[in-house]
Design a protein around this motif. Sequence first.
Motif, PDB file in Angstrom:
ATOM      1  N   GLU A 167      55.361  36.981  30.333  1.00 15.92           N
ATOM      2  CA  GLU A 167      55.081  35.573  30.635  1.00 15.92           C
ATOM      3  C   GLU A 167      53.792  35.117  29.970  1.00 15.92           C
ATOM      4  OE1 GLU A 167      55.193  34.633  34.827  1.00 15.92           O
ATOM      5  OE2 GLU A 167      56.646  36.221  35.209  1.00 15.92           O
ATOM      6  N   MET A 168      52.782  35.989  29.978  1.00 16.59           N
ATOM      7  CA  MET A 168      51.501  35.608  29.389  1.00 16.59           C
ATOM      8  C   MET A 168      51.603  35.491  27.868  1.00 16.59           C
ATOM      9  SD  MET A 168      48.575  37.428  31.681  1.00 16.59           S
ATOM     10  CE  MET A 168      47.339  36.524  30.758  1.00 16.59           C
ATOM     11  N   ILE A 169      52.349  36.389  27.248  1.00 17.05           N
ATOM     12  CA  ILE A 169      52.517  36.310  25.796  1.00 17.05           C
ATOM     13  C   ILE A 169      53.321  35.069  25.413  1.00 17.05           C
ATOM     14  CG2 ILE A 169      53.416  37.475  23.757  1.00 17.05           C
ATOM     15  CD1 ILE A 169      50.886  38.703  25.132  1.00 17.05           C
ATOM     16  N   ALA A 170      54.312  34.725  26.234  1.00 16.36           N
ATOM     17  CA  ALA A 170      55.081  33.509  25.976  1.00 16.36           C
ATOM     18  C   ALA A 170      54.201  32.266  26.122  1.00 16.36           C
ATOM     19  CB  ALA A 170      56.274  33.430  26.930  1.00 16.36           C
ATOM     20  N   ALA A 171      53.235  32.321  27.033  1.00 17.61           N
ATOM     21  CA  ALA A 171      52.357  31.177  27.261  1.00 17.61           C
ATOM     22  C   ALA A 171      51.360  30.994  26.127  1.00 17.61           C
ATOM     23  CB  ALA A 171      51.615  31.344  28.587  1.00 17.61           C
ATOM     24  N   HIS A 172      50.880  32.116  25.560  1.00 17.22           N
ATOM     25  CA  HIS A 172      49.945  32.048  24.434  1.00 17.22           C
ATOM     26  C   HIS A 172      49.991  33.379  23.701  1.00 17.22           C
ATOM     27  CE1 HIS A 172      46.379  31.466  22.014  1.00 17.22           C
ATOM     28  NE2 HIS A 172      46.236  30.245  22.477  1.00 17.22           N
ATOM     29  N   PRO A 173      50.258  33.370  22.397  1.00 16.57           N
ATOM     30  CA  PRO A 173      50.446  34.640  21.679  1.00 16.57           C
ATOM     31  C   PRO A 173      49.200  35.518  21.621  1.00 16.57           C
ATOM     32  CG  PRO A 173      50.361  32.787  20.149  1.00 16.57           C
ATOM     33  CD  PRO A 173      50.452  32.209  21.518  1.00 16.57           C
ATOM     34  N   GLU A 174      48.026  34.964  21.882  1.00 13.48           N
ATOM     35  CA  GLU A 174      46.805  35.755  21.842  1.00 13.48           C
ATOM     36  C   GLU A 174      46.377  36.245  23.224  1.00 13.48           C
ATOM     37  OE1 GLU A 174      43.764  33.647  19.785  1.00 13.48           O
ATOM     38  OE2 GLU A 174      44.855  33.587  17.895  1.00 13.48           O
ATOM     39  N   ASN A 175      47.167  35.979  24.254  1.00 18.39           N
ATOM     40  CA  ASN A 175      46.837  36.499  25.579  1.00 18.39           C
ATOM     41  C   ASN A 175      46.898  38.021  25.566  1.00 18.39           C
ATOM     42  OD1 ASN A 175      46.368  34.027  26.727  1.00 18.39           O
ATOM     43  ND2 ASN A 175      48.319  33.897  27.819  1.00 18.39           N
ATOM     44  N   ARG A 176      46.063  38.624  26.369  1.00 16.36           N
ATOM     45  CA  ARG A 176      45.978  40.079  26.468  1.00 16.36           C
ATOM     46  C   ARG A 176      45.944  40.483  27.939  1.00 16.36           C
ATOM     47  NH1 ARG A 176      47.212  39.322  22.094  1.00 16.36           N
ATOM     48  NH2 ARG A 176      46.144  39.780  20.125  1.00 16.36           N
ATOM     49  N   VAL A 177      46.406  41.707  28.235  1.00  9.31           N
ATOM     50  CA  VAL A 177      46.365  42.248  29.593  1.00  9.31           C
ATOM     51  C   VAL A 177      45.902  43.699  29.523  1.00  9.31           C
ATOM     52  CG1 VAL A 177      47.664  42.786  31.687  1.00  9.31           C
ATOM     53  CG2 VAL A 177      48.237  40.730  30.374  1.00  9.31           C
ATOM     54  N   THR A 178      44.926  44.042  30.361  1.00  9.65           N
ATOM     55  CA  THR A 178      44.452  45.415  30.497  1.00  9.65           C
ATOM     56  C   THR A 178      44.612  45.834  31.944  1.00  9.65           C
ATOM     57  OG1 THR A 178      42.761  44.962  28.815  1.00  9.65           O
ATOM     58  CG2 THR A 178      42.530  47.004  30.083  1.00  9.65           C
ATOM     59  N   LEU A 179      45.338  46.920  32.181  1.00 15.27           N
ATOM     60  CA  LEU A 179      45.534  47.454  33.527  1.00 15.27           C
ATOM     61  C   LEU A 179      44.734  48.749  33.646  1.00 15.27           C
ATOM     62  CD1 LEU A 179      46.877  47.781  36.305  1.00 15.27           C
ATOM     63  CD2 LEU A 179      48.909  48.665  35.135  1.00 15.27           C
ATOM     64  N   VAL A 180      43.785  48.766  34.576  1.00 17.54           N
ATOM     65  CA  VAL A 180      42.905  49.915  34.756  1.00 17.54           C
ATOM     66  C   VAL A 180      43.173  50.550  36.115  1.00 17.54           C
ATOM     67  CG1 VAL A 180      40.510  50.723  34.812  1.00 17.54           C
ATOM     68  CG2 VAL A 180      41.147  48.762  33.373  1.00 17.54           C
ATOM     69  N   ASN A 181      43.419  51.864  36.116  1.00 16.25           N
ATOM     70  CA  ASN A 181      43.622  52.608  37.357  1.00 16.25           C
ATOM     71  C   ASN A 181      42.466  53.600  37.519  1.00 16.25           C
ATOM     72  OD1 ASN A 181      46.262  51.528  38.097  1.00 16.25           O
ATOM     73  ND2 ASN A 181      47.007  52.596  36.297  1.00 16.25           N
ATOM     74  N   PRO A 182      41.414  53.203  38.240  1.00 12.53           N
ATOM     75  CA  PRO A 182      40.289  54.123  38.416  1.00 12.53           C
ATOM     76  C   PRO A 182      40.482  55.047  39.609  1.00 12.53           C
ATOM     77  CG  PRO A 182      39.711  51.977  39.302  1.00 12.53           C
ATOM     78  CD  PRO A 182      41.122  51.870  38.763  1.00 12.53           C
ATOM     79  N   GLY A 183      39.799  56.184  39.539  1.00  9.56           N
ATOM     80  CA  GLY A 183      39.743  57.092  40.681  1.00  9.56           C
ATOM     81  C   GLY A 183      38.589  56.722  41.590  1.00  9.56           C
ATOM     82  N   GLY A 184      38.079  57.704  42.354  1.00  5.67           N
ATOM     83  CA  GLY A 184      37.075  57.441  43.372  1.00  5.67           C
ATOM     84  C   GLY A 184      35.741  56.983  42.808  1.00  5.67           C
ATOM     85  N   LEU A 185      35.236  55.871  43.342  1.00  4.96           N
ATOM     86  CA  LEU A 185      33.959  55.297  42.927  1.00  4.96           C
ATOM     87  C   LEU A 185      32.913  55.487  44.019  1.00  4.96           C
ATOM     88  CD1 LEU A 185      35.412  51.995  41.493  1.00  4.96           C
ATOM     89  CD2 LEU A 185      34.387  53.814  40.146  1.00  4.96           C
ATOM     90  N   ALA A 186      31.677  55.640  43.609  1.00  3.21           N
ATOM     91  CA  ALA A 186      30.577  55.828  44.554  1.00  3.21           C
ATOM     92  C   ALA A 186      30.129  54.484  45.108  1.00  3.21           C
ATOM     93  CB  ALA A 186      29.415  56.546  43.870  1.00  3.21           C
ATOM     94  N   VAL A 187      30.967  53.911  45.989  1.00  2.34           N
ATOM     95  CA  VAL A 187      30.669  52.644  46.655  1.00  2.34           C
ATOM     96  C   VAL A 187      30.852  52.895  48.151  1.00  2.34           C
ATOM     97  CG1 VAL A 187      31.197  50.189  46.843  1.00  2.34           C
ATOM     98  CG2 VAL A 187      31.531  51.371  44.654  1.00  2.34           C
ATOM     99  N   PRO A 188      29.802  53.335  48.845  1.00  3.22           N
ATOM    100  CA  PRO A 188      29.947  53.737  50.256  1.00  3.22           C
ATOM    101  C   PRO A 188      30.561  52.670  51.151  1.00  3.22           C
ATOM    102  CG  PRO A 188      27.849  54.492  49.396  1.00  3.22           C
ATOM    103  CD  PRO A 188      28.455  53.631  48.328  1.00  3.22           C
ATOM    104  N   ASP A 189      30.220  51.383  50.919  1.00  2.00           N
ATOM    105  CA  ASP A 189      30.753  50.320  51.780  1.00  2.00           C
ATOM    106  C   ASP A 189      32.260  50.175  51.638  1.00  2.00           C
ATOM    107  OD1 ASP A 189      28.198  49.902  52.570  1.00  2.00           O
ATOM    108  OD2 ASP A 189      27.913  48.006  51.516  1.00  2.00           O
ATOM    109  N   PHE A 190      32.822  50.625  50.512  1.00  2.00           N
ATOM    110  CA  PHE A 190      34.270  50.541  50.295  1.00  2.00           C
ATOM    111  C   PHE A 190      34.997  51.553  51.176  1.00  2.00           C
ATOM    112  CE2 PHE A 190      38.155  51.659  47.911  1.00  2.00           C
ATOM    113  CZ  PHE A 190      38.702  50.400  47.739  1.00  2.00           C
ATOM    114  N   HIS A 191      34.377  52.727  51.378  1.00  2.00           N
ATOM    115  CA  HIS A 191      34.989  53.798  52.159  1.00  2.00           C
ATOM    116  C   HIS A 191      34.339  53.883  53.539  1.00  2.00           C
ATOM    117  CE1 HIS A 191      37.071  55.369  48.577  1.00  2.00           C
ATOM    118  NE2 HIS A 191      35.954  55.116  47.931  1.00  2.00           N
ATOM    119  N   THR A 192      34.226  52.771  54.214  1.00  2.00           N
ATOM    120  CA  THR A 192      33.533  52.709  55.494  1.00  2.00           C
ATOM    121  C   THR A 192      34.103  53.711  56.495  1.00  2.00           C
ATOM    122  OG1 THR A 192      33.111  50.364  55.122  1.00  2.00           O
ATOM    123  CG2 THR A 192      32.834  51.172  57.372  1.00  2.00           C
ATOM    124  N   GLY A 193      33.204  54.477  57.112  1.00  2.00           N
ATOM    125  CA  GLY A 193      33.604  55.392  58.177  1.00  2.00           C
ATOM    126  C   GLY A 193      34.103  56.744  57.714  1.00  2.00           C
TER     127      GLY A 193
END
Length: 265
Positions: A167-193
């Motif tokens: 859909e994005m390429i049909a909307a504009h040929p220069e559109n781009r998509v990056t999908l990032v799947n990260p593992g565990g990050l050192a953000v204590p507030d994210f893993h509360t408790g």
Amino acid sequence: MSPPPPATPPAARPYRGAVVIGGTHGLGRALALGARERGLLTVAYGRTAASLDDTEDLLPRFLDLCDPHSVRTASVDVPRPCYVLWVAGAFLKKPLVETTEYEVEQLTRLLFTGPVLFLRRLLAGAEGPVHLITIASSSSWKRREQESLYCGLKAAQATFVRNLVPEMIAAHPENRVTLVNPGGLAVPDFHTGLALDFGAMMDPGRVAEIVWDIATAQRQAFTEVQILRSRAPGSEGTPEVSYGARAPQPPEEPAPTAAPHAPHH
């Protein structure tokens, strides 16, 4: 695994701005600051927008993805052409039967329906190329315990974005998509408790640098990347990058293979 080879479409025009959905905390904040450092006029959306300094090149805006009214009314007047980063997230580790209806509703709004509806508004007003950078999670394909809701929503996010590409390429040929799947990050507030060793988890600032390096070098329409933390002794928490999708792991650990018996003499 090496990056995918360059595709034939020309490089997109230089981007003027960056929009970070969930840009006021953790990895989202690091990505927003990284965008500003790269000379992009950056709009950082989030519930704690007041925690960011409002400057000429970093514009905090309040957005509560759990509030449908906020999603419908928050300003989408942003610099274009732009990067759009979908980063907002929260974690929940709890058996489904112990999860309240309110928790299911709020997490679904925060991780999926809120960003999708807000992204719909942003894309509808696009007048030039957009580069969508989506931060999903390795939990979208990894085997987890007591995280069915969180993992399911992250898998939905990843699948949604993959199927949005045509859909994005049909909307504009220069559109781009990056999908990032990260593992565990050192953000204590994210893993509360949770009692976790954050020293063995990835630094969000370093991961943000990797994401920006990958996105700014991307020329093909779609790139999927895994950023997982090393568990090797002495290198714990070091980001390891690989390209391409991962097959979902089965729900149970594979049975161990019995060691072959030594031949009798």
